[in-house]
Scaffold this active site. Structure first.
Site, PDB file in Angstrom:
ATOM      1  N   CYS A 114      -4.393   2.208   3.885  1.00 52.14           N
ATOM      2  CA  CYS A 114      -3.039   1.969   4.411  1.00 52.14           C
ATOM      3  C   CYS A 114      -2.649   2.942   5.522  1.00 52.14           C
ATOM      4  O   CYS A 114      -1.668   2.714   6.228  1.00 52.14           O
ATOM      5  CB  CYS A 114      -2.021   2.013   3.283  1.00 52.14           C
ATOM      6  SG  CYS A 114      -2.416   0.876   1.953  1.00 52.14           S
ATOM      7  N   HIS A 247       4.739   3.075   6.257  1.00 60.03           N
ATOM      8  CA  HIS A 247       3.900   2.102   5.563  1.00 60.03           C
ATOM      9  C   HIS A 247       4.763   1.361   4.556  1.00 60.03           C
ATOM     10  O   HIS A 247       5.586   1.964   3.869  1.00 60.03           O
ATOM     11  CB  HIS A 247       2.738   2.829   4.870  1.00 60.03           C
ATOM     12  CG  HIS A 247       1.973   1.937   3.948  1.00 60.03           C
ATOM     13  ND1 HIS A 247       1.489   0.709   4.344  1.00 60.03           N
ATOM     14  CD2 HIS A 247       1.626   2.076   2.632  1.00 60.03           C
ATOM     15  CE1 HIS A 247       0.882   0.136   3.320  1.00 60.03           C
ATOM     16  NE2 HIS A 247       0.945   0.941   2.281  1.00 60.03           N
ATOM     17  N   ASN A 277       2.689  -5.473   0.646  1.00 63.10           N
ATOM     18  CA  ASN A 277       1.903  -4.374   1.208  1.00 63.10           C
ATOM     19  C   ASN A 277       0.681  -4.972   1.911  1.00 63.10           C
ATOM     20  O   ASN A 277      -0.208  -5.510   1.255  1.00 63.10           O
ATOM     21  CB  ASN A 277       1.486  -3.439   0.058  1.00 63.10           C
ATOM     22  CG  ASN A 277       0.664  -2.257   0.534  1.00 63.10           C
ATOM     23  OD1 ASN A 277       0.197  -2.219   1.671  1.00 63.10           O
ATOM     24  ND2 ASN A 277       0.462  -1.303  -0.350  1.00 63.10           N
TER      25      ASN A 277
HETATM   26  O1  UT7 Z   1      -0.403   1.485  -0.377  1.00 67.07           O
HETATM   27  C1  UT7 Z   1      -0.332   2.046  -1.644  1.00 67.07           C
HETATM   28  C2  UT7 Z   1      -0.588   0.952  -2.648  1.00 67.07           C
HETATM   29  N1  UT7 Z   1      -0.015   1.146  -3.938  1.00 67.07           N
HETATM   30  C3  UT7 Z   1       1.277   1.326  -4.139  1.00 67.07           C
HETATM   31  O2  UT7 Z   1       2.078   1.425  -3.264  1.00 67.07           O
HETATM   32  C4  UT7 Z   1       1.746   1.415  -5.562  1.00 67.07           C
HETATM   33  C5  UT7 Z   1       2.786   2.462  -5.747  1.00 67.07           C
HETATM   34  N2  UT7 Z   1       3.423   2.309  -7.034  1.00 67.07           N
HETATM   35  C6  UT7 Z   1       4.392   1.407  -7.211  1.00 67.07           C
HETATM   36  O3  UT7 Z   1       4.794   0.710  -6.301  1.00 67.07           O
HETATM   37  C7  UT7 Z   1       5.009   1.323  -8.583  1.00 67.07           C
HETATM   38  O4  UT7 Z   1       4.534   2.379  -9.390  1.00 67.07           O
HETATM   39  C8  UT7 Z   1       4.698  -0.020  -9.296  1.00 67.07           C
HETATM   40  C9  UT7 Z   1       5.457  -1.121  -8.576  1.00 67.07           C
HETATM   41  C10 UT7 Z   1       3.226  -0.322  -9.295  1.00 67.07           C
HETATM   42  C11 UT7 Z   1       5.194   0.039 -10.733  1.00 67.07           C
HETATM   43  O5  UT7 Z   1       6.562   0.358 -10.735  1.00 67.07           O
HETATM   44  P1  UT7 Z   1       7.102   1.435 -11.770  1.00 67.07           P
HETATM   45  O6  UT7 Z   1       8.569   1.532 -11.607  1.00 67.07           O
HETATM   46  O7  UT7 Z   1       6.292   2.685 -11.538  1.00 67.07           O
HETATM   47  O8  UT7 Z   1       6.783   0.751 -13.125  1.00 67.07           O
HETATM   48  P2  UT7 Z   1       6.515   1.483 -14.469  1.00 67.07           P
HETATM   49  O9  UT7 Z   1       5.169   2.126 -14.400  1.00 67.07           O
HETATM   50  O10 UT7 Z   1       7.681   2.302 -14.829  1.00 67.07           O
HETATM   51  O11 UT7 Z   1       6.496   0.266 -15.472  1.00 67.07           O
HETATM   52  C12 UT7 Z   1       5.368  -0.339 -15.723  1.00 67.07           C
HETATM   53  C13 UT7 Z   1       5.696  -1.409 -16.771  1.00 67.07           C
HETATM   54  C14 UT7 Z   1       4.514  -1.594 -17.696  1.00 67.07           C
HETATM   55  O12 UT7 Z   1       4.977  -2.072 -18.924  1.00 67.07           O
HETATM   56  P3  UT7 Z   1       5.178  -1.083 -20.189  1.00 67.07           P
HETATM   57  O13 UT7 Z   1       3.847  -0.458 -20.404  1.00 67.07           O
HETATM   58  O14 UT7 Z   1       6.223  -0.093 -19.780  1.00 67.07           O
HETATM   59  O15 UT7 Z   1       5.618  -1.992 -21.282  1.00 67.07           O
HETATM   60  C15 UT7 Z   1       3.743  -2.655 -17.002  1.00 67.07           C
HETATM   61  O16 UT7 Z   1       2.914  -3.381 -17.886  1.00 67.07           O
HETATM   62  O17 UT7 Z   1       5.867  -2.617 -16.055  1.00 67.07           O
HETATM   63  C16 UT7 Z   1       4.841  -3.522 -16.449  1.00 67.07           C
HETATM   64  N3  UT7 Z   1       4.433  -4.248 -15.278  1.00 67.07           N
HETATM   65  C17 UT7 Z   1       4.936  -5.447 -14.956  1.00 67.07           C
HETATM   66  N4  UT7 Z   1       5.829  -6.247 -15.536  1.00 67.07           N
HETATM   67  C18 UT7 Z   1       6.130  -7.408 -14.943  1.00 67.07           C
HETATM   68  C19 UT7 Z   1       3.540  -3.881 -14.343  1.00 67.07           C
HETATM   69  N5  UT7 Z   1       3.432  -4.830 -13.412  1.00 67.07           N
HETATM   70  C20 UT7 Z   1       4.300  -5.815 -13.765  1.00 67.07           C
HETATM   71  C21 UT7 Z   1       4.616  -7.047 -13.178  1.00 67.07           C
HETATM   72  N6  UT7 Z   1       5.536  -7.799 -13.796  1.00 67.07           N
HETATM   73  N7  UT7 Z   1       4.061  -7.484 -12.042  1.00 67.07           N
END
Ligand code: UT7
Length: 320
Positions: A114, A247, A277
């Site tokens: 990225c 980005h 992204n």
């Molecule tokens: O260029 C760089 C590329 N990568 C990125 O930019 C990723 C950077 N990170 C992020 O954007 C965020 O960390 C995420 C969007 C990936 C996740 O957001 P978050 O606020 O950090 O979520 P979280 O880790 O607090 O929550 C995760 C929860 C999990 O459930 P449990 O274990 O808390 O029950 C996941 O299973 O959200 C669940 N989850 C989803 N639920 C519905 C993860 N993906 C999804 C989804 N739909 N697509």
């Protein structure tokens, strides 16, 4: 007289097909509400089966060269930043060169995920300042959805395809004021596609794996750090920046970065809601949108900041 490099043309291309959150809800256990509130993404573009990264790059490049009012043959350097090349080799830049009917100059790819476009811009700037190139075509292009496991809701909702391009030319007036590039391979496992081609087969996992939370924190930290590094280097303050072009991975990462920099969101170009992204394509896509919508005007100061797998991160501060 000092030689500078300056952006004289911009262009972008998005594949026709879009995939909304509502459509994703039908194939994976997610919801429009979750994706919107956690990432800001509403929709993304997906390349057609016949479309390769060099095809996307070609359309964006052609628009950038036309915008620069140059002929394709005026280009003497092509750098393509991509994580999703058409082939293992030759480079996507060589395939793009052929599509543009250019048969001279240098052409090569840069792989910094990225941060790829910022890396490519930095290298092109050095080629121009050293006299090795006059008109460089710098492209960020990705068919990133090829790297997704569409059953993995942690990753498949985040990414999209697209391409953005600029023509960077020799200039007597300042264009690019500074670039700063960083990398630290100790974070390789935090975001990667570990698979590779071996003995005629794909060995290992060929799809994106990541520690989302760790990536989030790392991104906010280094995007603000690298912004301040660019400002300090140029003895400037954040008030002198007209546009931050970060980005586009997650609106919350962008907002947290702007907040740390005390920059109002009205001075940030945001496209993540429509594009998702798009890895190396995200910054030039946002730049092109800012220019096409009349927000970014000639003479304004733009701060481009990227972060991605590697880990890599960096900035380019420029007068448009
Ligand atoms: O260029 C760089 C590329 N990568 C990125 O930019 C990723 C950077 N990170 C992020 O954007 C965020 O960390 C995420 C969007 C990936 C996740 O957001 P978050 O606020 O950090 O979520 P979280 O880790 O607090 O929550 C995760 C929860 C999990 O459930 P449990 O274990 O808390 O029950 C996941 O299973 O959200 C669940 N989850 C989803 N639920 C519905 C993860 N993906 C999804 C989804 N739909 N697509």
């Amino acid at each position: 007289m000092t030689t500078f490099s300056k952006i004289i043309g911009v262009g972008s291309y998005l594949p026709e097909t879009t995939l909304s959150n509502a459509e994703l809800e039908k194939s994976v256990d997610t919801s429009d509400e979750w994706i919107r509130t956690r990432t800001g993404i509403e929709s993304r573009h997906i390349h057609a089966p016949h479309e390769t990264t060099s095809d996307l790059a070609f359309h964006a490049a052609q628009k950038a060269i036309q915008h620069a009012q140059l002929a394709n043959t005026d280009i003497d350097l092509i750098i393509v930043a991509t994580t999703t090349p058409d082939m293992v080799f030759p480079s996507t830049a060589c395939l793009l060169q052929q599509k543009l009917g250019i048969h001279h100059g240098a052409a090569f790819d840069i792989q910094a995920v990225c941060t790829g476009f910022v890396y490519a811009l930095s290298v092109a700037d050095l080629f121009i300042k050293s006299g090795q190139a006059t008109n460089a075509l710098v492209v960020g292009a990705e068919t990133f959805t090829n790297l997704l496991n569409w059953q993995d809701r942690n990753t498949c909702v985040l990414f999209g395809d697209g391409a953005g391009a600029v023509v960077l030319s020799k200039s007597n007036d300042p264009g690019i004021l500074s670039t700063h590039l960083h990398a630290d391979g100790k974070y390789a496992d935090m975001l990667c596609v570990p698979g590779h081609v071996m003995n005629g087969e794909t060995s290992g996992n060929p799809t994106v794996t990541m520690d989302g939370g760790a990536v989030f924190k790392f991104a906010v930290k280094v995007l603000s750090q690298v912004s301040l590094e660019a400002l300090t280097h140029n003895a400037m303050t954040i008030d002198q920046v007209d546009w931050l072009i970060p980005h586009q991975a997650n609106i919350r990462i962008i907002e947290a970065t702007a907040d740390k920099l005390k920059l109002p969101m009205s001075k940030v170009i945001v496209t993540v809601q429509k594009h998702g992204n798009t890895s190396a394509a995200s910054i030039p896509l946002a730049l092109d949108e800012g220019v096409r919508t009349g927000r970014i005007k000639p003479g304004q100061t733009c701060l481009l900041v990227g972060v991605g797998g590697g880990f890599t991160w960096g900035s380019a501060l420029l007068k448009f």
